[in-house]
Design a protein around this motif. Structure first.
Motif, short mmCIF file in Angstrom:
data_model
loop_
_atom_site.label_atom_id
_atom_site.label_comp_id
_atom_site.label_asym_id
_atom_site.label_seq_id
_atom_site.Cartn_x
_atom_site.Cartn_y
_atom_site.Cartn_z
N ALA A 173 -67.34 39.07 81.60
CA ALA A 173 -68.53 39.41 81.81
C ALA A 173 -68.84 39.83 83.11
CB ALA A 173 -69.57 38.22 81.56
N ALA A 174 -68.02 39.48 83.95
CA ALA A 174 -67.74 39.78 85.52
C ALA A 174 -67.27 41.41 85.44
CB ALA A 174 -67.08 38.96 86.40
N ALA A 175 -66.47 41.92 84.42
CA ALA A 175 -66.39 43.17 84.46
C ALA A 175 -67.45 44.10 83.86
CB ALA A 175 -64.85 43.17 83.54
N VAL A 176 -68.22 43.40 82.97
CA VAL A 176 -69.41 44.17 82.73
C VAL A 176 -70.27 44.45 83.96
CG1 VAL A 176 -71.39 44.07 81.25
CG2 VAL A 176 -69.18 43.46 80.43
N VAL A 177 -70.63 43.43 84.83
CA VAL A 177 -71.47 43.56 85.67
C VAL A 177 -70.92 44.53 86.72
CG1 VAL A 177 -72.50 42.24 87.58
CG2 VAL A 177 -72.23 41.01 85.63
N GLN A 178 -69.71 44.34 86.83
CA GLN A 178 -68.95 45.50 87.82
C GLN A 178 -69.19 46.85 87.32
OE1 GLN A 178 -64.58 45.71 87.66
NE2 GLN A 178 -64.37 45.68 89.84
N THR A 179 -69.20 47.22 85.92
CA THR A 179 -69.38 48.55 85.43
C THR A 179 -70.89 48.79 85.83
OG1 THR A 179 -67.50 48.31 83.72
CG2 THR A 179 -69.40 49.94 83.38
N ILE A 180 -71.82 47.96 85.55
CA ILE A 180 -73.24 48.21 85.91
C ILE A 180 -73.24 48.58 87.43
CG2 ILE A 180 -75.51 47.16 86.01
CD1 ILE A 180 -74.65 45.41 83.55
N ALA A 181 -72.62 47.83 88.21
CA ALA A 181 -72.79 48.04 89.68
C ALA A 181 -72.23 49.31 89.98
CB ALA A 181 -72.04 47.15 90.57
N ARG A 182 -70.96 49.73 89.44
CA ARG A 182 -70.51 51.08 89.68
C ARG A 182 -71.38 52.23 89.33
NH1 ARG A 182 -64.29 50.04 87.39
NH2 ARG A 182 -63.44 48.99 89.25
N ARG A 183 -71.88 52.10 88.08
CA ARG A 183 -72.60 53.38 87.65
C ARG A 183 -74.05 53.15 88.30
NH1 ARG A 183 -71.49 52.74 81.29
NH2 ARG A 183 -69.35 53.38 81.33
N LEU A 184 -74.45 52.10 88.82
CA LEU A 184 -75.83 52.21 89.37
C LEU A 184 -75.68 52.58 90.80
CD1 LEU A 184 -78.78 51.30 89.42
CD2 LEU A 184 -78.07 48.91 89.94
N ALA A 185 -74.35 52.32 91.61
CA ALA A 185 -74.25 52.72 92.82
C ALA A 185 -74.04 54.37 92.96
CB ALA A 185 -72.93 52.12 93.47
N ALA A 186 -73.34 54.79 91.82
CA ALA A 186 -73.12 56.15 91.61
C ALA A 186 -74.38 56.94 91.49
CB ALA A 186 -72.19 56.63 90.19
N ALA A 187 -75.43 56.57 90.81
CA ALA A 187 -76.37 57.19 90.47
C ALA A 187 -77.34 57.05 91.54
CB ALA A 187 -77.23 56.46 89.41
N LEU A 188 -77.36 56.17 92.29
CA LEU A 188 -78.03 56.05 93.68
C LEU A 188 -77.32 57.08 94.61
CD1 LEU A 188 -78.61 52.44 94.09
CD2 LEU A 188 -80.42 54.26 93.73
N ARG A 189 -76.15 57.27 94.66
CA ARG A 189 -75.60 58.51 95.35
C ARG A 189 -75.80 59.66 95.05
NH1 ARG A 189 -71.05 54.87 95.20
NH2 ARG A 189 -70.16 56.28 93.35
N GLU A 190 -76.23 59.96 93.72
CA GLU A 190 -76.44 61.33 93.35
C GLU A 190 -77.89 61.62 93.59
OE1 GLU A 190 -75.45 61.06 89.21
OE2 GLU A 190 -73.23 60.78 89.50
N ARG A 191 -78.77 60.63 93.76
CA ARG A 191 -80.13 60.73 93.95
C ARG A 191 -80.56 60.04 95.29
NH1 ARG A 191 -83.77 59.66 89.26
NH2 ARG A 191 -85.27 60.41 90.68
N PRO A 192 -80.07 60.44 96.62
CA PRO A 192 -80.22 59.99 97.86
C PRO A 192 -81.89 59.57 97.99
CG PRO A 192 -79.48 61.99 98.11
CD PRO A 192 -79.52 61.91 96.72
N GLU A 193 -82.63 60.23 97.43
CA GLU A 193 -84.02 60.31 97.76
C GLU A 193 -84.68 59.00 97.02
OE1 GLU A 193 -83.77 62.20 93.48
OE2 GLU A 193 -82.78 62.19 95.71
#
Length: 83
Positions: free
Chosen positions: A31-51
């Motif tokens: 389950a920690a690996a699932v949260v890690q995947t969520i965190a990675r994808r969320l961080a990437a999405a926020l980097r792609e949309r800095p606004e």
């Protein structure tokens, strides 16, 4: 997590090298690996949309800003409801 058991340790604590969260290697808790995947994808999405701030994302997603921050930091587990 929906239907999950109460968790006392944060997801990052299952990382071999927690200081590199969310890119750390996870052991012992799938389950920690699932949260890690969520965190990675969320961080990437926020980097792609800095606004897009955490506050704006929280408002748009109807998820609390602190919850999003905790997921990004590996400090919290997602919670949900069965509909």
């Amino acid at each position: 997590m929906t239907g999950g058991r109460a968790r006392t340790a944060p997801p990052w604590s299952y990382a071999v090298d927690p200081e590199t969260w969310p890119d750390a290697r996870i052991t012992g808790e799938p389950a920690a690996a699932v949260v890690q995947t969520i965190a990675r994808r969320l961080a990437a999405a926020l980097r792609e949309r800095p606004e897009l701030s955490l506050r704006a994302l929280a408002a748009q997603s109807n998820v609390g800003r602190q919850t999003i921050g905790d997921l990004l930091a590996g400090a919290g587990w997602p919670a949900g409801r069965m509909s």
